[in-house]
Design a protein around this motif. Structure first.
Motif, PDB file in Angstrom:
ATOM      1  N   GLN A 234       0.834  -1.208   0.000  1.00  0.00           N
ATOM      2  CA  GLN A 234       0.000   0.000   0.000  1.00  0.00           C
ATOM      3  C   GLN A 234       0.865   1.252   0.000  1.00  0.00           C
ATOM      4  OE1 GLN A 234      -2.870   0.047   3.183  1.00  0.00           O
ATOM      5  NE2 GLN A 234      -3.340   2.207   2.916  1.00  0.00           N
ATOM      6  N   GLN A 237       2.309   1.872  -3.492  1.00  0.00           N
ATOM      7  CA  GLN A 237       1.332   2.485  -4.405  1.00  0.00           C
ATOM      8  C   GLN A 237       1.190   3.974  -4.121  1.00  0.00           C
ATOM      9  OE1 GLN A 237      -2.178   0.139  -3.818  1.00  0.00           O
ATOM     10  NE2 GLN A 237      -1.429  -1.590  -5.031  1.00  0.00           N
ATOM     11  N   GLU A 238       1.173   4.326  -2.827  1.00  0.00           N
ATOM     12  CA  GLU A 238       1.076   5.748  -2.466  1.00  0.00           C
ATOM     13  C   GLU A 238       2.286   6.528  -2.987  1.00  0.00           C
ATOM     14  OE1 GLU A 238      -1.364   5.049   1.742  1.00  0.00           O
ATOM     15  OE2 GLU A 238       0.764   5.647   1.747  1.00  0.00           O
ATOM     16  N   GLU A 240       4.265   5.667  -5.494  1.00  0.00           N
ATOM     17  CA  GLU A 240       4.247   5.705  -6.962  1.00  0.00           C
ATOM     18  C   GLU A 240       3.319   6.822  -7.449  1.00  0.00           C
ATOM     19  OE1 GLU A 240       5.200   1.011  -8.027  1.00  0.00           O
ATOM     20  OE2 GLU A 240       3.115   1.715  -7.898  1.00  0.00           O
ATOM     21  N   GLU A 241       2.162   6.958  -6.788  1.00  0.00           N
ATOM     22  CA  GLU A 241       1.245   8.043  -7.159  1.00  0.00           C
ATOM     23  C   GLU A 241       1.874   9.402  -6.876  1.00  0.00           C
ATOM     24  OE1 GLU A 241      -2.302   7.297  -5.004  1.00  0.00           O
ATOM     25  OE2 GLU A 241      -2.828   5.491  -6.137  1.00  0.00           O
ATOM     26  N   GLU A 242       2.580   9.499  -5.762  1.00  0.00           N
ATOM     27  CA  GLU A 242       3.222  10.756  -5.413  1.00  0.00           C
ATOM     28  C   GLU A 242       4.326  11.100  -6.423  1.00  0.00           C
ATOM     29  OE1 GLU A 242       2.208  12.716  -3.178  1.00  0.00           O
ATOM     30  OE2 GLU A 242       3.820  14.223  -3.130  1.00  0.00           O
ATOM     31  N   CYS A 243       5.090  10.083  -6.831  1.00  0.00           N
ATOM     32  CA  CYS A 243       6.147  10.305  -7.826  1.00  0.00           C
ATOM     33  C   CYS A 243       5.543  10.796  -9.144  1.00  0.00           C
ATOM     34  CB  CYS A 243       6.923   9.013  -8.057  1.00  0.00           C
ATOM     35  SG  CYS A 243       8.207   8.709  -6.836  1.00  0.00           S
ATOM     36  N   SER A 244       4.420  10.179  -9.526  1.00  0.00           N
ATOM     37  CA  SER A 244       3.776  10.561 -10.780  1.00  0.00           C
ATOM     38  C   SER A 244       3.318  12.019 -10.731  1.00  0.00           C
ATOM     39  CB  SER A 244       2.579   9.641 -11.040  1.00  0.00           C
ATOM     40  OG  SER A 244       1.916  10.010 -12.231  1.00  0.00           O
ATOM     41  N   LYS A 245       2.749  12.427  -9.620  1.00  0.00           N
ATOM     42  CA  LYS A 245       2.286  13.826  -9.476  1.00  0.00           C
ATOM     43  C   LYS A 245       3.448  14.785  -9.515  1.00  0.00           C
ATOM     44  CE  LYS A 245      -1.783  12.714  -6.665  1.00  0.00           C
ATOM     45  NZ  LYS A 245      -2.407  12.844  -5.326  1.00  0.00           N
ATOM     46  N   SER A 248       4.830  15.122 -13.037  1.00  0.00           N
ATOM     47  CA  SER A 248       3.980  15.994 -13.863  1.00  0.00           C
ATOM     48  C   SER A 248       4.195  17.452 -13.493  1.00  0.00           C
ATOM     49  CB  SER A 248       2.506  15.623 -13.659  1.00  0.00           C
ATOM     50  OG  SER A 248       2.263  14.304 -14.075  1.00  0.00           O
ATOM     51  N   TYR A 279      10.870  15.126  -5.188  1.00  0.00           N
ATOM     52  CA  TYR A 279      10.723  13.929  -6.030  1.00  0.00           C
ATOM     53  C   TYR A 279      11.844  12.923  -5.733  1.00  0.00           C
ATOM     54  CZ  TYR A 279      10.690  10.971 -10.176  1.00  0.00           C
ATOM     55  OH  TYR A 279      10.678   9.888 -11.010  1.00  0.00           O
ATOM     56  N   ASP A 283      11.299   9.221  -4.481  1.00  0.00           N
ATOM     57  CA  ASP A 283      11.787   8.154  -5.361  1.00  0.00           C
ATOM     58  C   ASP A 283      12.801   7.257  -4.648  1.00  0.00           C
ATOM     59  OD1 ASP A 283      11.918   7.003  -8.084  1.00  0.00           O
ATOM     60  OD2 ASP A 283      14.026   7.604  -7.910  1.00  0.00           O
TER      61      ASP A 283
END
Length: 388
Positions: A234, A237-238, A240-245, A248, A279, A283
């Motif tokens: 879990q 996943q959190e 990974e979402e934070e890295c994606s944001k 961007s 980031y 990461d």
């Protein structure tokens, strides 16, 4: 023989507790399953002086208050240890007329009648019976304490299971103990060796219980490891979402830098540097979790399984020398006008000590392959069954 060497049954626990508290000068007022005990304050005991309530039944209703009293209860273990420290050794003699006659299992359930038994003792033998306290525990919930008696023949060092039962049965009903002042059948060198044999036999006897606790502990550890794995997934996943944001956000700031004037470009550069640092931090944590997941979280697993490892402790509480008689028993069998006498080796308090075989097929007579007929010869169930 010490009173601590008693049968580990509820009735024996209650009998022992009553006698022990009375030996301290205490009194007991029995009110059904609730005892009101009083211990004087001038006795040499670690038990608390004054009044206390003991609960002997299974009723655990909310209104019942007091100390539970059963074989594994803390209070009984406490008085047992105290009694053992006072007199850890003893002696018991089992006479033939004291122990009940143990018939061979192969004749029980048979249609052949046992008309008479006659035991003739030839010589005395000595054994030791050791009462052990066994404690098995893990982190917290898997804690068990129980008592086991092991009987070992002093000469052959063979375990005598039937003698263990006889010993417990006799000590549970005997209030008078025999003096320990008589000459022991064992030398000082014999006892450590017999104790080692008894302890090895004990471990073999309780291995099934240890294995069951071990399986329960392993299942608990597996569940905890799986819970930890899910929590880490879990968290992955959190992150990974934070890295994606954040990625961007960095792209947006890069576009703003290229299309803005000088002042806005400076502010955008500062903001992009700040976001990049954040980031990299996220990461880095994500990479570390990926690495741990790929390796199966070895450090956490070791920590969890270490906490759930079993701690098995075996403590001899009492050592009792038991003298018994060995000889032969004549068993007179009868069936529809036919009689036959079978002679087997026998021990007082131990029971039959020799096997008997079918006269027809030479198979050993057992509880499963019992005696079926004595007409002509001893024949087992297999030989007489139409569908063996």
């Amino acid at each position: 023989m010490t009173d601590a060497a008693l049968a580990v049954t509820q009735s024996a626990v209650e009998e022992f507790t009553e006698r022990y508290l009375e030996s301290l000068g205490g009194t007991i007022d029995k009110q059904g399953d609730k005892w009101e005990a009083t211990i004087p304050d001038n006795e040499d005991t670690e038990l608390p002086a004054g009044r206390m309530s003991l609960l002997t039944g299974d009723d655990t209703n909310e209104g019942a208050t007091g100390n539970p009293l059963h074989p594994e209860s803390e209070f009984f273990q406490r008085i047992l240890r105290e009694a053992s420290e006072r007199r850890p050794t003893g002696k018991l003699t089992i006479e033939a007329d004291q122990a009940k006659v143990e018939l061979p299992q192969w004749v029980e359930g048979s249609d052949v009648e046992v008309r008479e038994t006659q035991f003739t003792p030839y010589y005395d033998r000595a054994a030791i019976v050791v009462l052990f306290e066994v404690s098995i525990e893990t982190v917290s919930e898997y804690q068990q304490e129980f008592l086991r008696a092991i009987a070992i023949d002093g000469r052959s060092e063979q375990r005598l299971p039937e003698l263990e039962e006889t010993f417990l049965r006799m000590t549970s009903i005997t209030t008078e103990t025999e003096s320990t002042a008589s000459q022991s059948a064992f030398s000082e060198a014999d006892v450590p060796s017999l104790l080692d044999v008894a302890q090895n036999q004990l471990m073999a006897k309780v291995q099934t219980e240890i294995d069951e606790v071990h399986r329960e502990a392993s299942r608990a550890a597996d569940a905890e490891v799986e819970e930890y794995r899910q929590l880490q997934q879990q968290r992955i996943q959190e992150l990974e979402e934070e890295c994606s944001k954040l990625s961007s956000k960095i792209d947006e700031l890069s576009e703003a830098i290229n299309g803005s004037d000088q002042d806005d470009r400076v502010e955008a550069l500062k903001e992009r540097k700040k976001v990049k640092a954040e980031y990299e931090k996220v990461d880095s944590e994500l990479s570390d979790l990926h690495k741990q997941r790929d390796q199966g979280y070895p450090q956490k697993q070791e920590e969890i399984r270490k906490r759930h490892a079993l701690d098995v402790r075996v403590t001899p509480l009492t050592v009792t020398q038991v003298e018994y008689e060995r000889g032969e028993m004549d068993i007179e069998l009868a069936e529809e006008g036919t009689t036959q006498t079978v002679t087997i080796g026998y021990g007082s308090g131990i029971g039959p000590m020799e096997n008997v075989r079918c006269s027809s097929c030479d198979q050993e007579l057992t509880a499963e392959n019992s005696l079926q007929t004595i007409k002509g010869s001893l024949q087992c169930r297999r030989c007489t069954s139409p569908n063996p």
